[in-house]
Scaffold this active site. Structure first.
Site, PDB file in Angstrom:
ATOM      1  N   GLU A  28       0.826  -1.216   0.000  1.00  0.00           N
ATOM      2  CA  GLU A  28       0.000   0.000   0.000  1.00  0.00           C
ATOM      3  C   GLU A  28       0.858   1.264   0.000  1.00  0.00           C
ATOM      4  OE1 GLU A  28      -2.746  -0.709   3.310  1.00  0.00           O
ATOM      5  OE2 GLU A  28      -4.078  -1.754   1.919  1.00  0.00           O
TER       6      GLU A  28
ATOM      7  N   GLU B 229      -1.774 -12.624  12.374  1.00  0.00           N
ATOM      8  CA  GLU B 229      -2.227 -11.274  12.759  1.00  0.00           C
ATOM      9  C   GLU B 229      -3.752 -11.231  12.758  1.00  0.00           C
ATOM     10  OE1 GLU B 229      -0.200  -7.897  10.851  1.00  0.00           O
ATOM     11  OE2 GLU B 229      -2.120  -6.886  10.696  1.00  0.00           O
TER      12      GLU B 229
ATOM     13  N   ARG C 166      -6.637 -10.927  -5.918  1.00  0.00           N
ATOM     14  CA  ARG C 166      -5.902 -10.428  -4.744  1.00  0.00           C
ATOM     15  C   ARG C 166      -5.595 -11.471  -3.671  1.00  0.00           C
ATOM     16  NH1 ARG C 166      -7.486  -5.179  -1.010  1.00  0.00           N
ATOM     17  NH2 ARG C 166      -6.646  -6.039   0.912  1.00  0.00           N
TER      18      ARG C 166
ATOM     19  N   GLU D 129     -12.411  -2.568  12.190  1.00  0.00           N
ATOM     20  CA  GLU D 129     -12.416  -1.813  10.938  1.00  0.00           C
ATOM     21  C   GLU D 129     -13.572  -2.227  10.027  1.00  0.00           C
ATOM     22  OE1 GLU D 129      -8.783  -2.127   8.710  1.00  0.00           O
ATOM     23  OE2 GLU D 129      -9.597  -0.995   7.020  1.00  0.00           O
TER      24      GLU D 129
ATOM     25  N   ASP E 204      -8.374  -9.052   3.966  1.00  0.00           N
ATOM     26  CA  ASP E 204      -8.069  -7.986   4.915  1.00  0.00           C
ATOM     27  C   ASP E 204      -9.136  -7.922   6.006  1.00  0.00           C
ATOM     28  OD1 ASP E 204      -6.990  -5.787   6.105  1.00  0.00           O
ATOM     29  OD2 ASP E 204      -7.650  -4.352   4.609  1.00  0.00           O
TER      30      ASP E 204
ATOM     31  N   GLU F 283     -22.582 -11.008  10.859  1.00  0.00           N
ATOM     32  CA  GLU F 283     -22.283 -11.638   9.571  1.00  0.00           C
ATOM     33  C   GLU F 283     -23.550 -11.762   8.714  1.00  0.00           C
ATOM     34  OE1 GLU F 283     -20.532 -15.523   9.877  1.00  0.00           O
ATOM     35  OE2 GLU F 283     -19.841 -15.450   7.801  1.00  0.00           O
TER      36      GLU F 283
ATOM     37  N   LYS G 146      -1.714 -11.833   7.982  1.00  0.00           N
ATOM     38  CA  LYS G 146      -3.117 -11.607   8.366  1.00  0.00           C
ATOM     39  C   LYS G 146      -3.871 -12.931   8.304  1.00  0.00           C
ATOM     40  CE  LYS G 146      -3.589  -6.741   7.201  1.00  0.00           C
ATOM     41  NZ  LYS G 146      -4.428  -5.643   6.704  1.00  0.00           N
TER      42      LYS G 146
HETATM   43  C1  GCV Z   1      -2.378   0.278   8.543  1.00  0.00           C
HETATM   44  C2  GCV Z   1      -5.972  -2.143   5.526  1.00  0.00           C
HETATM   45  C3  GCV Z   1      -6.383  -0.923   6.295  1.00  0.00           C
HETATM   46  C4  GCV Z   1      -5.246   0.059   6.444  1.00  0.00           C
HETATM   47  C5  GCV Z   1      -4.062  -0.659   7.105  1.00  0.00           C
HETATM   48  C6  GCV Z   1      -3.699  -1.861   6.249  1.00  0.00           C
HETATM   49  C7  GCV Z   1      -2.579  -2.688   6.865  1.00  0.00           C
HETATM   50  O1  GCV Z   1      -5.726  -1.827   4.193  1.00  0.00           O
HETATM   51  O2  GCV Z   1      -7.496  -0.345   5.676  1.00  0.00           O
HETATM   52  O3  GCV Z   1      -5.682   1.138   7.220  1.00  0.00           O
HETATM   53  O4  GCV Z   1      -2.959   0.194   7.259  1.00  0.00           O
HETATM   54  O5  GCV Z   1      -4.816  -2.693   6.113  1.00  0.00           O
HETATM   55  O6  GCV Z   1      -2.909  -3.664   7.524  1.00  0.00           O
HETATM   56  O7  GCV Z   1      -1.434  -2.353   6.691  1.00  0.00           O
END
Ligand code: GCV
Length: 608
Positions: free
Chosen positions: A235, A336, A285, A342, A314, A442, A309
């Site tokens: 990112e 993670e 992805r 979020e 995500d 969910e 993750k």
């Molecule tokens: C810290 C997602 C989130 C981002 C976060 C990213 C990551 O894309 O929206 O805010 O950035 O994950 O885990 O690095």
């Protein structure tokens, strides 16, 4: 406010130096009777052995931190009305039990829903010592031992943590030391370039020297720093790709620099193409992390931990376990998780996570990973987590990181008992409501594993096509006939990244577990589910049920005798959740109704 430790009336005083000293303080104040003796045995490390002696007293043996964890075990058991009758031994499954804060120097928190940072304000480190002691106590009592205080997106002036801010950072590390909590720092891979070096190439000798010198300065100031956390080539963050190097080159270079001090490099695997063209169907992805890392298995230094993750996307409400967590057998791995909500309701909607974590462990052999990390849900709100009931996620994460076999119901019930001290019937009711909250959320959000139907960027509330033509690789491709992406061998091939047992479980739509159906398959709305319903009818039913179950959840929850201020906050958030659930239900159902033209078999109201 001490959340689950609210019954500990005496705050931790300033000036304690070691976990063993803190253990003595906690026992003498919270458990003056019966007598407890302590014996430090460094060989036990974080582990402890508690013996109940014939005269009614207890004896705890453990390393310095082990004594503290043993003391909290005795104290919390006592607060729960439990007692150890013979002897117990306990040691954590994972050496690093980490909380990753996404806090920025200006005091904001990326994806934070509980106020501002507890560690930063106005561009620099800044904290309230009493709150740090309170937080340290909370984390230690849950068995957590590493705290990364700054955002993995390292924006200036966070780089100063390795430079001018070191003395201040050393003081913060000192404040956490009696709690057995070691700090970790997120670093900027390109930081050598701030010193005038024209490159951050990990194989460049000048760059390597710079990191060695920097590490020596950092560990001189903070000898027990746990290590560095790195988000690279992800990112927009800098990383080794710029120099034609791979992630092992990048991570191992840093590992060499921190090795003399016992430091670790926690290197995140959240790497994917975030500038994807939605027309490009060759890129999927979820395949990205495997493609970037699997071939490097066995090439990482032994003080590198790859942090993966839990799912391949995500932190959606439902994702399969990341294949990297199963496939990289010769690499140190951390899983993670994300406590901050979020995509799971912003600490407005109720969402208790341990049922999801337990599902992940059904496929993840606990020995595959060596650490567990979670993105923090903490902030400087008086109750630390915004929604008072979101604290259950922090506490139970700690229990799981200590022992992944922890039973979800026992863990949640323990948190309820410690936090509210309700009657047994009320405690059972709250426990059940918390455990059901994930399933309810969910049902009213994106259906059957498809994810991503959220408002872009903010990630709260429905927007079925918000990400459909965007750059992030998160598409559902719903048209008038079908929805979903085929990720089997005949489709994008994502499923081929798994061992055979898992492939078999998901590869056929007829046998794939329903809740993962649209993650793995593209199916017509007329597809017959195992129970005979059509796919689109199941989507309608889930959403109506999710809304109705939210109503019942609200009613039952609000009948419990929460004390103020929690009662008011819970009421206010529950009202918002009801509004959100209704928006989701109506918008998702309308979206699929408009596309498919299929009416609801039960004639319920779907808007045109
Ligand atoms: C810290 C997602 C989130 C981002 C976060 C990213 C990551 O894309 O929206 O805010 O950035 O994950 O885990 O690095």
């Amino acid at each position: 406010m001490n959340l689950w430790l609210s019954q500990l009336k005496d705050p931790v005083p300033d000036g304690l130096k070691t976990p063993a000293e803190l253990a003595r303080f906690e026992l003498s104040h919270a458990l003056p009777d019966p007598a407890v003796t302590l014996a430090e045995d460094a060989s036990l490390g974080d582990g402890y052995r508690i013996e109940a002696l014939d005269d009614g007293s207890f004896h705890i043996a453990g390393g310095s931190t082990g004594l503290l964890y043993g003391a909290y075990r005795l104290i919390l058991d006592r607060l729960c009305g439990e007692t150890i009758s013979d002897s117990v031994e306990s040691a954590p499954k994972y050496a690093l039990r980490m909380i990753d804060c996404w806090d920025n120097p200006d005091g904001t928190i990326e994806r934070g829903y509980a106020g501002r940072s507890l560690f930063f304000a106005d561009g620099k480190l800044s904290w309230d010592p009493e709150r740090i002691r309170e937080l340290g106590r909370l984390l230690a009592s849950a068995g957590l031992n590493v705290l990364c205080i700054n955002n993995v997106n390292v924006h200036f002036p966070a780089q100063l943590l390795l430079e001018d801010d070191l003395p201040s950072l050393a003081l913060l590390a000192e404040a956490f030391r009696p709690f057995g909590i070691r700090l970790m720092l997120s670093i900027d891979f390109s930081q050598p370039m701030r010193s005038g070096i024209p490159t951050a190439d990990p194989l460049d000798p000048v760059v390597r020297e710079w990191w060695k010198k920097t590490a020596s300065q950092v560990w001189a100031a903070i000898p027990d720093l746990a290590g560095f956390l790195v988000k690279a080539d992800s990112e927009g963050r800098p990383g080794p790709f710029t120099y034609g190097r791979n992630h092992a080159d990048g991570a191992n270079m840093l590992a060499e620099a921190v090795r003399p001090y016992g430091g670790v490099i926690v290197w995140r695997c959240f790497v994917y193409n975030c500038r994807q063209d939605w027309r490009d169907t060759a890129t999927d992805r979820p395949k990205a992390a495997w493609e970037h890392y699997a071939f490097l298995d066995g090439q990482f230094a032994d003080n590198v931990i790859l942090q993966v993750k839990h799912g391949p996307f995500d932190f959606q409400v439902r994702e399969p376990l990341s294949p990297l967590l199963l496939g990289m057998k010769r690499t140190n791995l951390a899983m993670e998780l994300q406590l901050t909500q979020e995509y799971t309701g912003h600490q407005i909607d109720l969402y208790t996570m341990i049922p999801m974590w337990k599902e992940l462990y059904e496929e993840l052999p606990a020995d595959n990973i060596m650490s567990l990390a979670a993105v923090s849900n903490l902030g400087n709100d008086a109750n630390y987590t915004g929604h008072p009931l979101a604290a259950v996620n922090l506490y139970t994460f700690g229990l799981l990181a200590w022992n992944p076999e922890t039973d979800a119901e026992t863990a949640v019930a323990r948190w309820c008992r410690l936090t509210y001290g309700f009657s047994p019937a009320e405690e059972k009711k709250l426990t059940d409501l918390l455990l059901s909250s994930r399933g309810i959320y969910e049902k009213y959000t994106a259906p059957l594993g498809i994810g991503w139907m959220v408002n872009p960027h903010d990630h709260y509330g429905p927007n079925p096509s918000g990400y459909e033509y965007d750059l992030w690789g998160t598409y559902h491709k719903a048209d008038r006939n079908a929805v979903g992406i085929d990720r089997t061998a005949g489709g994008t091939g994502y499923l081929s990244q798994y061992p055979e047992t898992i492939r078999k479980k998901y590869e056929k739509p007829e046998t794939c577990p329903d809740l993962y159906l649209l993650f793995y398959h593209r199916l017509p709305y007329t597809f017959r589910m195992k129970d005979g319903r059509t796919l689109v009818q199941r989507i309608y039913d889930d959403h109506f049920e999710g809304l109705e179950e939210t109503r019942v959840l609200a009613e039952k929850l609000l009948s419990l005798p929460f004390p103020e201020p929690d009662a008011g906050v819970i009421r206010e958030r529950m009202e918002k959740q009801l509004y959100n659930a209704r928006e989701w239900c109506d918008i998702i159902n309308t979206f699929f109704h408009r596309l498919s033209g299929v009416p609801d078999e039960r004639g319920r109201k779907i808007y045109d």
